[in-house]
Design an enzyme around this catalytic site. Sequence first.
Site, PDB file in Angstrom:
ATOM      1  N   LYS A 173       0.846  -1.202   0.000  1.00 11.23           N
ATOM      2  CA  LYS A 173       0.000   0.000   0.000  1.00 11.23           C
ATOM      3  C   LYS A 173       0.878   1.247   0.000  1.00 11.23           C
ATOM      4  O   LYS A 173       1.459   1.607   1.028  1.00 11.23           O
ATOM      5  CB  LYS A 173      -0.916   0.047   1.221  1.00 11.23           C
ATOM      6  N   GLY A 226       5.797   5.535   9.179  1.00  9.93           N
ATOM      7  CA  GLY A 226       4.783   6.572   9.383  1.00  9.93           C
ATOM      8  C   GLY A 226       4.923   7.167  10.769  1.00  9.93           C
ATOM      9  O   GLY A 226       6.009   7.164  11.341  1.00  9.93           O
ATOM     10  N   SER A 227       3.803   7.647  11.309  1.00  7.54           N
ATOM     11  CA  SER A 227       3.851   8.349  12.595  1.00  7.54           C
ATOM     12  C   SER A 227       3.819   7.364  13.764  1.00  7.54           C
ATOM     13  O   SER A 227       3.410   6.214  13.613  1.00  7.54           O
ATOM     14  CB  SER A 227       2.649   9.288  12.715  1.00  7.54           C
ATOM     15  N   GLY A 231       1.773   3.954  14.060  1.00  8.98           N
ATOM     16  CA  GLY A 231       2.608   2.782  14.329  1.00  8.98           C
ATOM     17  C   GLY A 231       2.096   1.985  15.524  1.00  8.98           C
ATOM     18  O   GLY A 231       2.116   0.754  15.519  1.00  8.98           O
ATOM     19  N   GLU A 248       9.321   2.127  11.344  1.00  6.00           N
ATOM     20  CA  GLU A 248      10.175   3.322  11.287  1.00  6.00           C
ATOM     21  C   GLU A 248       9.219   4.493  11.466  1.00  6.00           C
ATOM     22  O   GLU A 248       8.434   4.799  10.574  1.00  6.00           O
ATOM     23  CB  GLU A 248      10.931   3.371   9.952  1.00  6.00           C
ATOM     24  N   CYS A 282      12.055  11.862   7.719  1.00  4.94           N
ATOM     25  CA  CYS A 282      12.108  11.317   9.087  1.00  4.94           C
ATOM     26  C   CYS A 282      13.416  11.722   9.739  1.00  4.94           C
ATOM     27  O   CYS A 282      13.513  11.823  10.954  1.00  4.94           O
ATOM     28  CB  CYS A 282      12.047   9.799   9.055  1.00  4.94           C
ATOM     29  N   GLN A 329      -0.905  18.671   5.387  1.00  9.72           N
ATOM     30  CA  GLN A 329       0.473  18.845   5.837  1.00  9.72           C
ATOM     31  C   GLN A 329       0.727  20.336   6.114  1.00  9.72           C
ATOM     32  O   GLN A 329       1.292  20.699   7.137  1.00  9.72           O
ATOM     33  CB  GLN A 329       1.330  18.311   4.686  1.00  9.72           C
ATOM     34  N   GLU A 382       7.462  15.829  16.513  1.00  6.80           N
ATOM     35  CA  GLU A 382       7.855  15.813  15.102  1.00  6.80           C
ATOM     36  C   GLU A 382       6.906  16.699  14.301  1.00  6.80           C
ATOM     37  O   GLU A 382       5.693  16.483  14.320  1.00  6.80           O
ATOM     38  CB  GLU A 382       7.824  14.387  14.545  1.00  6.80           C
TER      39      GLU A 382
HETATM   40  C1  UN1 Z   1      12.924   9.077   5.440  1.00  3.79           C
HETATM   41  O1  UN1 Z   1      12.917  10.266   5.672  1.00  3.79           O
HETATM   42  O2  UN1 Z   1      11.911   8.383   5.700  1.00  3.79           O
HETATM   43  O3  UN1 Z   1      18.811   9.545   5.380  1.00  3.79           O
HETATM   44  C2  UN1 Z   1      14.043   8.361   4.798  1.00  3.79           C
HETATM   45  C3  UN1 Z   1      18.034  10.130   4.635  1.00  3.79           C
HETATM   46  C4  UN1 Z   1      17.478   9.372   3.448  1.00  3.79           C
HETATM   47  C5  UN1 Z   1      16.329   8.515   3.844  1.00  3.79           C
HETATM   48  C6  UN1 Z   1      15.244   9.222   4.598  1.00  3.79           C
HETATM   49  N1  UN1 Z   1      18.528   8.557   2.891  1.00  3.79           N
HETATM   50  O4  UN1 Z   1      17.726  11.280   4.830  1.00  3.79           O
END
Ligand code: UN1
Length: 491
Positions: A173, A226-227, A231, A248, A282, A329, A382
């Site tokens: 998905k 995701g968040s 999660g 993650e 992230c 967002q 975040e």
């Molecule tokens: C993400 O933001 O979910 O290290 C991944 C980084 C990228 C991957 C980010 N190589 O900023």
Amino acid sequence: MNEYGLYIDGQWTAATSGRTFQSISPTSGEILATFAEGDGNDVEKAVQAAAKARKEWRCFPAPKRGEILLEAATNMRKRKKELGEMVSREMGKVISEGKGDVQEAIGFLEYIAGEGRRMFGQTTPSELPGKFCMTVRQPVGIVGLITPWNFPFAVPCWKPGAALMGGNTVIYKPASLVPLCAATLVTILEEAGLPPGVLNVVTGPAGRVGRAIVENPAVEAVSFTGSVSSGKDVYARAAAQIKRVGHELGGKNPQIVMDDADLSLAIEGVLFGAFGTAGQRCTATSRLILHEVIFDEMIERLVAGTKALKIGDPLDPAIDIGPVGSEDQEKKILDYIDIGKNEGAELIAGGHKLTESPHDKGFFIESTIFAARHGMRITTEEIFGPVHAVIKVIDYDEAIRVANDVEYGLSSAIYTNNLRLAHRAVDDLEAGIVYINPPTIGAEVHLPFGGIKNTGNGTREAGSTAIEEFTEIKTVFIDYSGKLQKAQIRD
Ligand code: UN1
């Protein structure tokens, strides 16, 4: 205009409900394509296709699975410019980063393709004579993969790439903001020779499609980016069926700058780390933790550097920062700017939505900096946008204490030329990734990626660990002594 169905059993099919949704440019509001909006019925069809394809794919030799992924990587390399532009158009990151996203996907597929000739197990002596012990890796089975919108090619290659390499069949998905990139990736994998039913894609809302994937009893493992709140929901639902989950869940990533650091390097680093991808990584640098001795100089240079960033059409190579991903967002980020002001943080750069032409049709927010105190919501939650908080500390110990005092633990950085402090920071920073003198973004695909605390649950994507998330270990004992030997039974 293009219309895409769900991709189930190698066929593009309409959603059972007949419903559709659209992918819309965050820069211009232009409709890019229309997609089928799936639900639980479609997930069930996808699971049946994955179950049917399971045996064939499991028996497909791993090096040959790797050849398909390598072929896909080669085709992506040929189409890199076009695909990079697609990322910029659909998700909004600037073109250099759009191509970087595609490059990360290519790099990972090339890396993981080689796993087909590794997939190492262990061999080890037995405690008994004439007996041999080893482990082999086997597929988990049918896996569900739920990917985010901020890396429309890279993360979808990390997850399906590793899952397919492991011999699993997949229900995938993609995020609803970037279905065009997902559909394109599927066509690339199909052209590279992926058999029908091995990868099935169900687009649609997380509440229906994502939940149906997680709750389907035939799906044996789930990988989710995701968040934290989503999660937790995924984890709880999967736990009810004792399913394996890889998480993650974001970050609140600090960059510490010590009094001995190369300040020019630290400024360049934070500008890229905080405002690259409009802060929607992230790994984005969302906190700058400054030693008090260099605080004033750093603030002055940071504000000047931030004000010089050009915001606009992500396809224009002269632009530094594109729009944020969507209206929702944008609202969330603007709310956080209000929260920062209300909790008494000092707004020292940006802080506004851009509403005049040429920004009036998209979701453009100025790159924003607050001088804040640790503990304010903008320093611990975040934001996932171009909003950055600067915090003053008196020494290394306070810097580490502040850096670690959040629920997340994904990426972290320290700028220092002091070898002793650099090594101490590797020990002390509570994060899955530590950088000494680069920013918090830019992890390389052949190293493990993931975090601790509420960021993760122990799994790591990418690198040599990627295959672990998507394989089971089987332990094998072969007794060639010709007699019954009893392990442990002795005086
Ligand atoms: C993400 O933001 O979910 O290290 C991944 C980084 C990228 C991957 C980010 N190589 O900023």
